[in-house]
Design a protein around this motif. Structure first.
Motif, short mmCIF file in Angstrom:
data_model
loop_
_atom_site.label_atom_id
_atom_site.label_comp_id
_atom_site.label_asym_id
_atom_site.label_seq_id
_atom_site.Cartn_x
_atom_site.Cartn_y
_atom_site.Cartn_z
N ALA B 199 2.20 3.83 -6.23
CA ALA B 199 1.49 2.54 -6.46
C ALA B 199 1.70 2.01 -4.91
CB ALA B 199 2.21 1.54 -7.30
N GLY B 200 2.93 1.92 -4.15
CA GLY B 200 3.20 1.56 -2.78
C GLY B 200 2.08 2.18 -1.80
N VAL B 201 2.29 3.61 -2.01
CA VAL B 201 1.40 4.41 -1.04
C VAL B 201 -0.22 3.93 -1.26
CG1 VAL B 201 0.34 6.75 -0.72
CG2 VAL B 201 2.73 6.48 -1.29
N ALA B 202 -0.45 3.88 -2.54
CA ALA B 202 -1.95 3.45 -2.90
C ALA B 202 -2.21 2.01 -2.09
CB ALA B 202 -2.07 3.34 -4.10
N GLY B 203 -1.24 1.22 -2.15
CA GLY B 203 -1.21 -0.14 -1.64
C GLY B 203 -1.40 -0.04 -0.15
N VAL B 204 -0.94 1.06 0.54
CA VAL B 204 -1.10 0.93 1.98
C VAL B 204 -2.26 1.49 2.41
CG1 VAL B 204 -0.22 2.21 4.03
CG2 VAL B 204 1.60 1.44 2.46
N PHE B 205 -3.02 2.31 1.49
CA PHE B 205 -4.18 2.70 1.60
C PHE B 205 -5.36 1.48 1.56
CE2 PHE B 205 -2.84 7.20 0.71
CZ PHE B 205 -2.48 7.44 1.89
N ILE B 206 -5.20 0.87 0.51
CA ILE B 206 -5.85 -0.25 0.09
C ILE B 206 -5.98 -1.50 1.34
CG2 ILE B 206 -6.46 -2.29 -1.54
CD1 ILE B 206 -5.21 -0.37 -3.80
N SER B 207 -4.93 -1.61 1.70
CA SER B 207 -4.66 -2.61 2.86
C SER B 207 -5.41 -2.34 3.97
CB SER B 207 -3.02 -2.80 3.09
OG SER B 207 -2.84 -1.51 3.95
N LEU B 208 -5.90 -1.24 4.17
CA LEU B 208 -6.67 -0.68 5.22
C LEU B 208 -8.04 -1.46 5.14
CD1 LEU B 208 -5.97 3.11 5.67
CD2 LEU B 208 -4.96 1.30 7.02
N TYR B 209 -8.45 -1.73 3.93
CA TYR B 209 -9.93 -2.21 3.80
C TYR B 209 -9.71 -3.65 2.90
CZ TYR B 209 -10.20 0.06 -0.54
OH TYR B 209 -9.89 0.31 -1.92
N TYR B 210 -8.75 -3.97 2.52
CA TYR B 210 -8.64 -5.10 1.38
C TYR B 210 -7.85 -6.26 1.91
CZ TYR B 210 -9.98 -6.52 -3.22
OH TYR B 210 -10.81 -7.60 -4.32
N TYR B 211 -8.08 -7.39 1.24
CA TYR B 211 -7.42 -8.55 1.60
C TYR B 211 -6.04 -8.63 0.84
CZ TYR B 211 -11.38 -11.13 3.84
OH TYR B 211 -12.22 -11.35 4.80
N ILE B 212 -5.05 -8.98 1.49
CA ILE B 212 -3.66 -8.97 1.02
C ILE B 212 -3.45 -10.49 0.57
CG2 ILE B 212 -1.20 -8.64 1.24
CD1 ILE B 212 -2.62 -6.97 3.92
N TYR B 213 -2.94 -10.71 -0.73
CA TYR B 213 -2.34 -11.94 -1.18
C TYR B 213 -1.54 -11.54 -2.43
CZ TYR B 213 -6.70 -11.22 -4.02
OH TYR B 213 -7.80 -10.68 -4.66
N PRO B 214 -0.65 -12.83 -2.68
CA PRO B 214 0.25 -12.34 -3.87
C PRO B 214 -0.42 -11.93 -5.28
CG PRO B 214 0.88 -14.41 -2.99
CD PRO B 214 -0.71 -14.06 -2.44
#
Lengths: 318, 288
Positions: B199-214
């Motif tokens: 899940a964390g690895v996927a999160g890193v990939f998503i953070s490349l193109y998506y906003y980050i919020y809680p």
């Protein structure tokens, strides 16, 4: 997990006295703030108890509880706004609508393995929230929908007795159901659905019933909330409502119906007494849920029972 | 129009690959522990935030932060499993569900508390990739390739190593696995760790193109649930196919009915599958 947490019949004999004492609070103290805190406690206790009917009996955690609450609140609020219908009449379609949707969800959960039912109801509440927010021309979205009050004047007096009455009525009805044949069937289904089917329990009928009754109360309490608070936003269909409902029910003691009363009392009082911790409310709820699930599954009811038994033992020793 | 449609379709496949990655984590946990981890989306969120902070504070490239994110979330997940979930492993499913829901609340609101509700983003300039006249989003392409590589590594781990074989054995039949001497308790812990790590690895990939919020995790956990339902509980191939289908559906529905109805479209698909094929397209019905 076969323990039965329902109140003993003796408890019902205490109930009228208890009601009488609580009913004396407003005229004795004449304190509007105290009244408002107690109204919150009664409201959340009632919410927790209705949540318990699915969570504690057929063992489906209704993560979409807020959706039914919101249906009740918005139905009555919108009827008042657009058709000038008094909430005293609007409450009927509001409850009917919430209960009908509840029946439908109950029906759908039959096709779903236990866990999908939880996910599905959560989805439903989220979708209701999106729809309420997207249809802002009608619902006023996050600007908030203004609702007329239930009683004239600004005093909280009448609301106090009204919600106290609803709570007492609900606890009696739900406990009667839980003690009866229906409650027994709910428990059997909750323990093992396949086994229940094999001994001839009509799973369809009972599951739909549990959902319908629970969500009817959710709708009713939603109506009360809408007209008591005055302004509602689509967030009434979110975890802001579901999480406290869940926490109060589980902390109180799942499957007991009345456990929500002490639990609502403790939780609301603590949050009122320490306003500063309000910001971390959901962190606390999260920790509470984890702790209760691992170490204290019978909740406050279990603690009270244990204490009562200990007292009995010491009395006998004397 | 056709070109635009093709670009959207390619984008759907790219994000679908990333969706497949985090859904695999959720599905593995279900297969071995027979619990649904409601907090799965929060581990995606944590992966996103760790990548963001490492990039902002130390300038570490998000792809390099994978070397920190995976072990960190692996150990966090494994520790949480050992301390809490292991204690309720034989309890009724509702207890486990409420427990992981408690974790969801805790992580989401801790993130809110420490990092506020601000929307953040990792701003990196990626070169634009063009195939003829088709433009492809580079961060999504990187995420897709990274996800495929991770899935291949996972596949080799599960099929070629002793521990992977042990995990598959527990997934197949925990009692029999115990009888032949597999440490089932350890396998559960490792699997939960791998699931949260993925899940964390996927999160890193998503953070490349998506906003980050809680609360960003809520979106992905709902997507993961739909994919699991679509692909079938406990099906590896189903998660892959389901991820691609949902990624595609999300991109196309944003194009045809507008992005604000994305969630409603997903919901309708979810209900339709539950009504007509509750075991999923590739599912065997699971064991529950």
């Amino acid at each position: 997990m076969g323990e039965i947490n329902l109140p003993k019949l003796k408890t019902f004999k205490i109930l009228p006295y208890l009601l009488f004492v609580v009913a004396l609070v407003p005229p004795l103290f004449k304190n509007e703030y105290l009244n408002s805190v107690l109204i919150s406690i009664f409201l959340w206790a009632a919410i927790g108890a209705s949540f318990d009917l699915t969570a504690g009996f057929i063992r489906v955690t209704n993560f979409g509880y807020a959706g039914f609450f919101a249906i009740g609140a918005y139905t009555s609020g919108l009827l008042a706004l657009y058709f000038n219908i008094s909430p005293w009449i609007g409450v009927f379609p509001a409850v009917a609508f919430a209960a009908a949707l509840g029946a439908l969800v109950g029906l759908l959960t039959l096709r779903l393995h236990g866990i999908y039912a939880a996910v599905f109801s959560w989805f439903l509440a989220e979708t209701i929230k999106y729809i309420l927010a997207a249809a802002s021309d009608i619902t006023r979205g996050y600007q908030g929908l203004m609702n007329p009050p239930l009683f004239p004047g600004i005093s909280r007096f009448p609301y106090y007795y009204f919600i106290l009455g609803i709570l007492a009525f609900e606890i009696i009805i739900l406990t009667k159901i839980a003690r009866g044949k229906m409650g027994f069937a709910f428990r059997v289904i909750g323990e093992d659905e396949t086994a229940a089917k094999s001994i001839g329990v009509n799973v369809l009928y009972y599951k739909v019933s549990a959902f319908t009754i629970s969500t009817a109360f959710a709708g009713l309490l939603g109506v009360f909330y809408a007209h008591y608070i005055g302004v509602i936003t689509p967030d009434v269909s979110s975890l802001v409502i579901t999480v406290p409902a869940l926490a109060i029910c589980y902390v109180g003691g799942v499957g007991s119906i009345w456990g929500s009363i002490p639990s609502s009392f403790v939780i609301i009082t603590i949050f009122e007494a320490f306003r500063e911790i309000g910001a971390y409310r959901f962190i606390i709820y999260g920790v509470l849920l984890i702790v209760v699930m691992i170490w204290a599954r019978t909740g406050l009811v279990g603690l009270i029972r244990k204490a009562a038994e200990k007292m009995k033992v010491t009395e006998k020793e004397k | 129009m056709l070109q635009h449609l093709l670009e959207v379709a390619i984008e759907g496949i790219l994000i679908g690959g990333i969706y497949a990655l985090f859904t695999l984590g959720l599905n593995m946990i279900y297969g071995v522990l027979e619990i649904i981890n409601f907090a799965h989306g929060e581990f995606i969120m944590l992966g996103m935030y760790i990548a963001f902070w490492l990039f902002t504070l130390t300038g570490l490239h998000p792809l390099l932060s994978l070397a920190i994110v995976f072990p960190l979330l692996f150990f966090a997940g494994a520790a949480f499993e050992r301390v809490t979930i292991e204690k309720v492993i034989k309890a009724h499913i509702f207890i486990q569900t409420v427990l992981t829901f408690g974790l969801l609340l805790l992580l989401q609101n801790l993130a809110y508390f420490f990092w506020s509700a601000d929307y953040r983003a990792i701003r990196l300039n990626f070169p634009l990739i063009s195939l003829g006249s088709l433009h492809i989003s580079t961060p999504r392409l990187i995420g897709f390739i990274g996800s495929v590589v991770t899935i291949i590594i996972l596949h080799f781990f599960l099929t070629r190593t002793k521990m992977g074989t042990g995990i598959r054995a527990v997934d197949e039949n925990p009692i029999a696995a115990e009888l032949v001497g597999i440490n089932v308790k350890k396998m559960r812990m490792v699997t939960f760790g791998i699931g949260t790590g993925l899940a964390g690895v996927a999160g890193v990939f998503i953070s490349l193109y998506y906003y980050i919020y809680p609360t960003v995790g809520s979106i992905f956990i709902l997507l993961a649930f739909i994919i699991v339902v679509l692909g079938g509980m406990g099906s590896f191939v189903g998660s892959l196919a389901g991820g691609l289908i949902i990624g595609e559906l999300e991109s196309l529905s944003a194009l045809f009915v507008g992005p604000q109805w994305k969630e409603v479209v997903a919901m309708v698909v979810f209900i339709l599958i539950l009504l007509f094929k509750p075991t999923g397209i590739f599912g065997t019905g699971g064991r529950k």
